[in-house]
Design an enzyme around this catalytic site. Structure first.
Site, mmCIF file in Angstrom:
data_model
loop_
_atom_site.group_PDB
_atom_site.id
_atom_site.type_symbol
_atom_site.label_atom_id
_atom_site.label_comp_id
_atom_site.label_asym_id
_atom_site.label_seq_id
_atom_site.Cartn_x
_atom_site.Cartn_y
_atom_site.Cartn_z
ATOM 1 C CE LYS A 149 -0.484 5.262 7.519
ATOM 2 N NZ LYS A 149 -1.901 5.449 7.752
ATOM 3 C CG PHE A 159 -1.995 1.093 1.062
ATOM 4 C CD1 PHE A 159 -3.129 0.861 0.292
ATOM 5 C CD2 PHE A 159 -1.833 2.345 1.633
ATOM 6 C CE1 PHE A 159 -4.092 1.852 0.113
ATOM 7 C CE2 PHE A 159 -2.792 3.345 1.457
ATOM 8 C CZ PHE A 159 -3.916 3.086 0.701
ATOM 9 C CG ASP A 185 5.575 3.635 1.846
ATOM 10 O OD1 ASP A 185 5.560 4.273 2.915
ATOM 11 O OD2 ASP A 185 4.567 3.493 1.130
HETATM 12 N N1 PLP Z 1 2.355 4.228 2.428
HETATM 13 C C1 PLP Z 1 1.999 3.431 3.448
HETATM 14 C C2 PLP Z 1 2.943 2.345 3.868
HETATM 15 C C3 PLP Z 1 0.788 3.609 4.107
HETATM 16 O O1 PLP Z 1 0.451 2.801 5.109
HETATM 17 C C4 PLP Z 1 -0.072 4.646 3.674
HETATM 18 C C5 PLP Z 1 -1.379 4.857 4.311
HETATM 19 O O2 PLP Z 1 -1.943 4.003 4.953
HETATM 20 C C6 PLP Z 1 0.333 5.458 2.608
HETATM 21 C C7 PLP Z 1 1.557 5.229 2.017
HETATM 22 C C8 PLP Z 1 -0.530 6.571 2.125
HETATM 23 O O3 PLP Z 1 -0.480 7.622 3.016
HETATM 24 P P1 PLP Z 1 -1.584 8.778 2.985
HETATM 25 O O4 PLP Z 1 -2.893 8.147 3.338
HETATM 26 O O5 PLP Z 1 -1.087 9.766 3.992
HETATM 27 O O6 PLP Z 1 -1.583 9.340 1.609
#
Ligand code: PLP
Length: 403
Positions: free
Chosen positions: A252, A138, A223
């Site tokens: 986050k 994700f 990420d």
């Molecule tokens: N990357 C990871 C690992 C995530 O868990 C998330 C959101 O859950 C995102 C990216 C996307 O982040 P955002 O919702 O702040 O765009």
């Protein structure tokens, strides 16, 4: 407003991308506990999905936000911004990175990291643009990050997706190696898949990815949107693997609840973005950066990163004991305060989430029937123990029901 009124307004005016929301509206929080409109307390093991790292109403965060708001909340990045520079310095000092760019969310950070990787090669006249990412990952909800997110359910309604993304099975080095072409510029990976169900990258896999990227001259982008900022018991998840990414992304937990994202780059990758090549109106906003500074300073001052490791170990041990007791628990995974407990299909994770809420605990269900626990890093051991006891009771009821 009463809960019923809020629900009616939401139904009439808000786009329903969340399905049936939990019928609770919170009024305020303190420490790791949220209180709803009726004054009911809930110990929060979700933390706004791994966001509220300092819990609720932490004085250091409140004071930093208030102090900055008293001065000014926004200023264009056409000017120098004290909190922005201060937060960039902190991130570099705590990581392998050399330079930082701020944005507003995890999706935006990942999207920026992909732009950085493409430009890395474009500026030396090489047409490399493909990014290899993992299935069940994700990376966010923008069109390009939906393409990077290897889950059909997020991709299907939005076809055609931007070109240049290849999704291969997670934890398979061979799959990544097979996917590399002369067009590949980067590998984008979570060291622990969060939304995918708290699935840990193996040591061989993550180390192997670093080696593969080195041998093929590719950028490794990690990420860290969910794993970053102390959650896994290290400041950044990649530290568990003894590797250094070229680029990593944050969001986050970084703002402790104030929206912020960041791209952190190392070595040559840190020199790619130059004037005019990327930007954001709100990215590096003084209010968000002041919050980020307070989060990092507090994590350090209160030993919350080490705390995440120690408390996570106790938590995991408790979950392992439940696993030994209940045959429908198939796995316990994760690091620090990012833990998952997978249930077999005979038990509905969503039902467990509801039962936990009834007992005053907020948890959620991710990936394949996996209960996910990502509490504030200030969570207390007796709160963890209380959740473990509640889960024990809930699972005992399930077992009776199943018998
Ligand atoms: N990357 C990871 C690992 C995530 O868990 C998330 C959101 O859950 C995102 C990216 C996307 O982040 P955002 O919702 O702040 O765009």
């Amino acid at each position: 407003m009463e809960l019923n009124e809020i629900m009616a307004l939401d139904k009439q005016y808000y786009m329903n991308t969340f399905g049936d929301r939990t019928p609770v509206a919170f009024e305020y929080g303190k420490g790791s506990t949220l209180y709803d409109k009726e004054g009911r307390a809930y110990i929060d093991f979700l933390a706004g999905i791994a966001v509220n790292s300092l819990g609720y109403a932490h004085p250091a965060l409140i004071n930093a936000i208030k102090e900055q708001a008293d001065k000014f909340t926004h200023c264009s990045s056409l000017f120098y911004i004290e909190a922005q520079a201060a937060l960039a310095k902190r991130l570099v000092e705590h990581s392998c990175g050399n330079r930082v760019f701020f944005c507003n969310s995890g999706s935006e950070a990942n999207e920026g990291a992909v732009k950085l990787a493409r430009k890395y090669f474009n500026r030396i006249g090489m047409n490399k643009y493909e990014v290899i990412s993992a299935q069940n990952s994700f990376h966010g909800r923008t069109l390009a990050m939906v393409a990077a997110t290897g889950q059909e359910k997020y991709q299907k309604p939005y076809l055609p997706l931007p070109d240049g993304f290849v999704n291969v099975p997670y934890n398979s080095l061979e799959a990544v190696e097979r996917a590399i072409t002369e067009k590949t510029c980067a590998v984008l990976i979570e060291v622990i898949q969060g939304e995918g169900g708290v699935i840990e990258g193996s040591m061989d896999y993550i180390k192997g990815l670093r080696q593969l990227c080195d041998s093929h001259g590719l950028l490794l982008i990690v990420d860290e949107v969910q794993t970053g900022i102390g959650r896994t018991g290290r400041f950044f998840g990649y530290e568990h693997y003894g590797i250094e990414p070229d680029v990593f992304t944050l969001a986050k937990g970084l703002g402790g609840g104030v929206p912020i994202g960041a791209i952190v780059a190392r070595g040559k990758a840190a020199e790619v973005f130059d004037p005019g090549s990327h930007g954001s109106t709100f990215g590096g906003n003084p209010l968000a950066c002041a919050a980020g500074c307070a989060v990092i300073d507090t994590l350090t001052a209160e030993g919350l990163v080490e705390g995440a490791e120690a408390k996570g170990a106790v938590f995991k041990e408790g979950l392992d004991k439940l696993r030994a007791k209940y045959p429908f628990i198939v796995d316990v995974r994760g690091k620090g305060l990012m833990l998952g407990l997978e249930l077999d299909p005979s038990v509905s994770g969503r039902d467990i989430v509801r039962s936990a809420l009834d007992k005053g605990f907020i948890i959620n269900c991710a990936g394949r029937n996996t209960l996910r626990f990502v509490p504030p890093l200030v969570i207390a051991l007796d709160e963890i123990k209380a959740l473990l006891d509640a889960l024990d009771e809930i699972f005992a009821d399930c077992q009776k029901g199943n018998a």
